[in-house]
Design an enzyme around this catalytic site. Structure first.
Site, mmCIF file in Angstrom:
data_model
loop_
_atom_site.group_PDB
_atom_site.id
_atom_site.type_symbol
_atom_site.label_atom_id
_atom_site.label_comp_id
_atom_site.label_asym_id
_atom_site.label_seq_id
_atom_site.Cartn_x
_atom_site.Cartn_y
_atom_site.Cartn_z
ATOM 1 N N ASP A 183 4.449 -10.612 0.908
ATOM 2 C CA ASP A 183 3.520 -10.120 -0.111
ATOM 3 C C ASP A 183 2.785 -11.278 -0.774
ATOM 4 O OD1 ASP A 183 2.544 -8.436 -2.443
ATOM 5 O OD2 ASP A 183 3.754 -6.986 -1.360
ATOM 6 N N HIS A 224 2.822 -8.173 -7.461
ATOM 7 C CA HIS A 224 3.290 -7.124 -6.566
ATOM 8 C C HIS A 224 4.581 -7.476 -5.835
ATOM 9 C CE1 HIS A 224 2.912 -4.357 -3.070
ATOM 10 N NE2 HIS A 224 2.639 -3.544 -4.059
ATOM 11 N N SER A 399 3.556 1.341 -1.465
ATOM 12 C CA SER A 399 4.112 -0.002 -1.357
ATOM 13 C C SER A 399 5.333 -0.150 -2.247
ATOM 14 C CB SER A 399 3.070 -1.052 -1.681
ATOM 15 O OG SER A 399 2.393 -0.722 -2.848
#
Lengths: 640, 244
Positions: A183, A224, A399
């Site tokens: 990520d 994230h 996600s």
């Protein structure tokens, strides 16, 4: 096309009566002073085996459900005429067992505190005995983590969660398993992550150094990866944020999303990074979810995935977990070559009351689901760690669902470190639950495939159940060898008419008589080349010889391509898992369009992947209502 | 030997048999081999363009492959090719960095007949593609400065912001509220980086290489990142920020 849809509904309505009625067992009140069940733990005099145990059970009026944890002398008996929950010990029944000369010890099992949930539950308790009443983690955000323990907070549906406490109660918390978050970096200095961080397995491909700390932006956009990492392995009982699904597992950071553009080299190196140190790779990226992109892994990346699956984890194969996408109903994740790959486990999401999320991108390659945000109440996001040592309650999207699955697989791998990448997929199929998942728009229904496995186009085989996957993983036997059979091909161009569907058939013996014979399916691919005046209006359905119909391509309203079409694109379905591929496969192509369109299917190749030998023969069936029992029975009937 | 395949096409509405086609055994064999070789052959990773399926690929790759299969000239064909094989090594050498100046490589010029505006000198190179600032690398548990990480570190937004502010790097216009030299900033919030930004960055990069001094002592200049080489892919993060 409207007629076709109607036909689909009829087929499904016709199939649904086969589904057994929803089973709900009354659960003993945990507050009651003493509750006893009709289950008995029976220890025999020596390793006498299951057959002797059966005789002992029979002559005393009991039913033997099988050995406890693969033991040769301990067995789980039930007495059919006893109530499943009673307040008194059944002394006569216990005594009857105890006087049997072959019985060393018999104990009636006290009431379960944990609750069975969902549809045809895989009984965790029948494998591991009654679970210890577990304490909730003391982490301050645990009460917001409804996806771990849904008590109905914020309008959710109680018990609609990952059932992680049943896994933790078996002593399984993810020890010695590493999940890599591919990520935008991980805040590995976060107090909830720093001691679970695997620095050796981490890398920063965006800046080419070994330290994947996230890049600062004013909007904290690069939070994230940190959020995903916390879902997997945030520490327990440390007074910081919440707790990870596998809170004793390790997490690695692979920073690879944070540069102005993506390259094949970054993807390939990320997915092939330290394949013997990393067990699970979790990915929440892919081709743009704009509903018109058809793209997948490029050459180097595809090699990396294949190598990971064949050689990673010292030959057992890496687990690649993929978010199915946030493209909503206008996109189809079978057009995303990463999610649609057989080598990735593609995960969709449900919200806290069992509906699909509005952004869910569905496709027939989705294997299972976990949870994410989307309910009206904004506090129903995913609670986890955030950048710079902070916590959040608003992590979101599919996600957020993929790392939950990675955490559940980490639990399964601790329970049985010898599981291969295919074992994980089989376990997912057998232990995921329909629970109360449903399509909010009532388009996609739960349907049973040819061996009795329920699937849904949106949710795959249902929501992951950590307790069940861990329990089954403990007794798992590695599935037999996998073979790949080209079931047949049609190389003639066929027109797709504007107003009706075109049907194509392939009758196959599934490579019978050759050394690549497939009798028990895992994945099926329809490799298709087609062109049309509007690619997004083409719909494709694949029906197996056992009658299971998969929508392998749905209408994508935004896809106005009229030039490229699909060239040898592998549309994958998991819906026919466990079925016998022998017979006639049907491909239907049609336009779902207001405007007249035309096009041609130029080529269709049917690829069958699975085993020659029945996959579950070595596994004991302890619960006659489990999916394992149902599939196994279907396989046995086929052999006869 | 090979599976008996009957391919039948039926038109649904008409519900009659339109025809039956038997694929030729040779074609069948070839395709089967192509499909399975990647999985079963130990050299599955060494195939030049790979088998056709089992993997989703770039569409453009398929076109070439299509041709190979259709014309039976591919490397998997049992028949030898009628042409000599082509090898990458025979292509004009593209090794090393390429530099261009003059012509279209000069970028945007404003020229007047009287020469009132000076020509902008611009050299383009593929030496380094643009990248954002490099975040700090704090030492994980068990690591020290000897491992090439930062011992002195504070896990706050302000620390990272200041650390990155000392670098001369491309400003991320999408996620920074203010970019110092954002002449061509996007107003429509698109995610891509314009050519101008890239050009500007490359320019700055070269300046930095020649004469800029880096102010903060803990800023270690990176050599160019090899992973940033190659075609740009239209791959996006499914970060879920649009699904609130």
């Amino acid at each position: 096309a409207v007629l076709l849809l109607a036909a689909l509904v009829v087929v499904q309505a016709g199939a649904s009566p086969r589904a057994s009625p929803r089973r709900r067992r009354d659960v003993p009140d945990p507050n009651a002073p003493h509750v006893f069940t009709n289950s008995f733990l029976v220890k025999l005099n020596g390793d006498l085996g299951n057959d002797v145990a059966h005789q002992v059970a029979q002559r005393n009026g009991f039913e033997n459900l099988g050995p406890v944890l693969g033991s040769h002398n301990e067995f789980h008996f039930v007495h059919p005429s006893l109530a499943p929950a009673r307040t008194k010990r059944s002394v006569p029944h216990t005594r009857k067992l105890k006087v049997d000369p072959l019985v060393k010890h018999a104990a009636q099992q006290p009431g379960f505190l944990r609750v069975k949930r969902g549809y045809k539950p895989f009984k965790v308790e029948s494998l591991v005995g009654p679970l210890r009443p577990s304490q909730d983690p003391t982490d301050p955000y645990f009460s917001f983590q409804w996806y771990l323990k849904n008590t109905g907070q914020n309008g959710g549906k109680p018990k609609l969660d990952l059932n992680v406490e049943a896994a933790w109660a078996q002593g399984i918390t993810g020890k010695n398993v590493t999940t890599a978050i591919m990520d935008d970096g991980v805040d590995y200095m976060h107090p909830d992550l720093k001691f679970n961080y695997n620095a050796r397995a981490s890398y920063d491909f965006s800046s080419n150094d070994p330290f994947p700390y996230p890049r600062y932006t004013d909007d904290w956009f690069n939070s994230h990866g940190t959020r995903c990492a916390g879902e997997v392995s945030a520490a327990r009982d440390n007074d910081v944020c919440g707790v990870g699904v596998a809170y004793d597992s390790k997490v690695a950071g692979i920073r690879m999303l944070d540069q102005p553009y993506m390259t094949d080299l970054i993807e390939a190196n990320s997915m092939g990074h330290e394949p013997n140190l990393i067990d699970i790779y979790s990915a929440s990226w892919g081709p743009t979810d704009d509903g018109k992109t058809v793209d997948g892994p490029r050459n180097a990346t595809m090699r990396a995935i294949v190598r990971g699956v064949n050689e990673g984890r010292n030959g057992l194969g890496n687990i690649y977990v993929w978010a199915s996408g946030d493209g909503g109903e206008d996109d189809d994740c079978n057009c995303d070559g990463y999610a649609a790959s057989m080598w990735t486990v593609s995960i969709n999401s449900a919200i806290n009351d069992g509906q699909n999320a509005h952004y869910d991108e569905s496709c027939s390659s989705t294997l299972a689901s976990t949870f994410s945000n989307g309910a009206k109440d904004p506090n129903t996001g995913v609670a986890t760690t955030d950048l710079y040592g902070k916590c959040t309650t608003t992590h979101s999207g599919t996600s957020a669902a993929a790392p939950e699955a990675a955490g559940v697989f980490a639990l399964a791998l601790e329970a049985n470190p010898q599981l291969t990448w295919r074992d994980i997929q089989h376990l997912t199929v057998l232990t995921s639950k329909r629970n109360s998942l449903y399509d909010a728009k009532n388009r996609f229904h739960w349907t049973m495939n040819g061996v009795g496995l329920e699937f849904n186009h949106l949710f795959g085989f249902g929501v992951l159940d950590a307790g069940a996957i861990v329990a089954l993983a403990k007794q798992w036997r590695t599935v037999p060898a996998r073979y790949h059979c080209e079931g047949g091909a049609v190389h003639t161009s066929l027109e797709i008419p504007s107003d009706r569907s075109v049907l194509m058939k392939i009758t196959t013996d599934a490579c019978a008589g050759t050394d690549t014979k497939v009798r028990y399916l895992e994945h099926v691919q329809a490799v298709i080349s087609l062109n049309s005046t509007r690619r997004g209006d083409v719909e494709l359905f694949l029906t197996s010889p056992m009658g299971t119909r998969s929508m392998i391509l749905s209408k994508r309203a935004n896809d106005d391509d009229h030039r490229d079409g699909f060239t040898k694109w592998p549309f994958m379905t998991t819906h026919t898992w466990g079925e016998d591929p022998h017979g006639t496969w049907l491909l239907e192509a049609s336009f779902n369009s207001q405007m007249p369109q035309h096009g041609f299917i130029r080529e269709w190749t049917l690829m069958l992947h699975g085993t020659r030998d029945p996959p579950y023969v070595g596994l004991p069936v302890t619960d006659p209502h489990s999916k394992l029992a149902i599939v196994k029975k279907a396989h046995e009937e086929r052999k006869a | 030997m090979y599976p008996l395949v009957t391919a039948v096409a039926v038109f649904a509405a008409a519900a009659h048999l339109a025809g039956a086609y038997l694929s030729s055994p040779k074609q069948e064999a070839m395709l089967t081999d192509a499909l399975l070789r990647e999985m079963l052959d130990p050299s599955y990773l060494d195939l030049e363009s790979g088998g056709p399926v089992l993997a989703s690929r770039n569409m453009k790759d398929f076109d070439a492959l299509d041709y190979e299969l259709d014309s039976a000239l591919g490397p998997l064909s049992p028949h030898p090719s009628t042409r000599d094989g082509e090898y990458l090594q025979h292509a004009p050498s593209l090794w090393g960095h390429q530099y261009l100046s003059g012509g279209a490589g000069e970028g945007k010029q404003q020229l007047r007949p009287d020469g009132a505006i000076k020509n902008k000198h611009q050299v383009k190179t593929d030496a380094a593609l643009p990248a954002y600032c490099t975040p700090p690398n704090p030492c994980p548990v068990g690591y020290t400065a000897d491992d090439g990480c930062l011992d002195q570190f504070e896990n706050t937004a302000a620390f990272s912001r200041d650390y990155q502010a000392s670098q001369d790097c491309m400003c991320d216009q999408e996620h920074m509220f203010k970019c110092p030299s954002a002449k061509n900033g996007h107003t429509d919030g698109r995610n891509d980086i314009s050519e101008d930004d890239i050009d500007r960055f490359v320019h700055e990069f070269q300046d930095k290489n020649s004469n800029k001094i880096v102010a903060k002592k803990y800023h270690v200049k990176k050599s160019s990142n090899p992973y940033l080489q190659g075609e740009r892919l239209p791959v996006a993060a499914k970060k879920g920020f649009n699904v609130q």
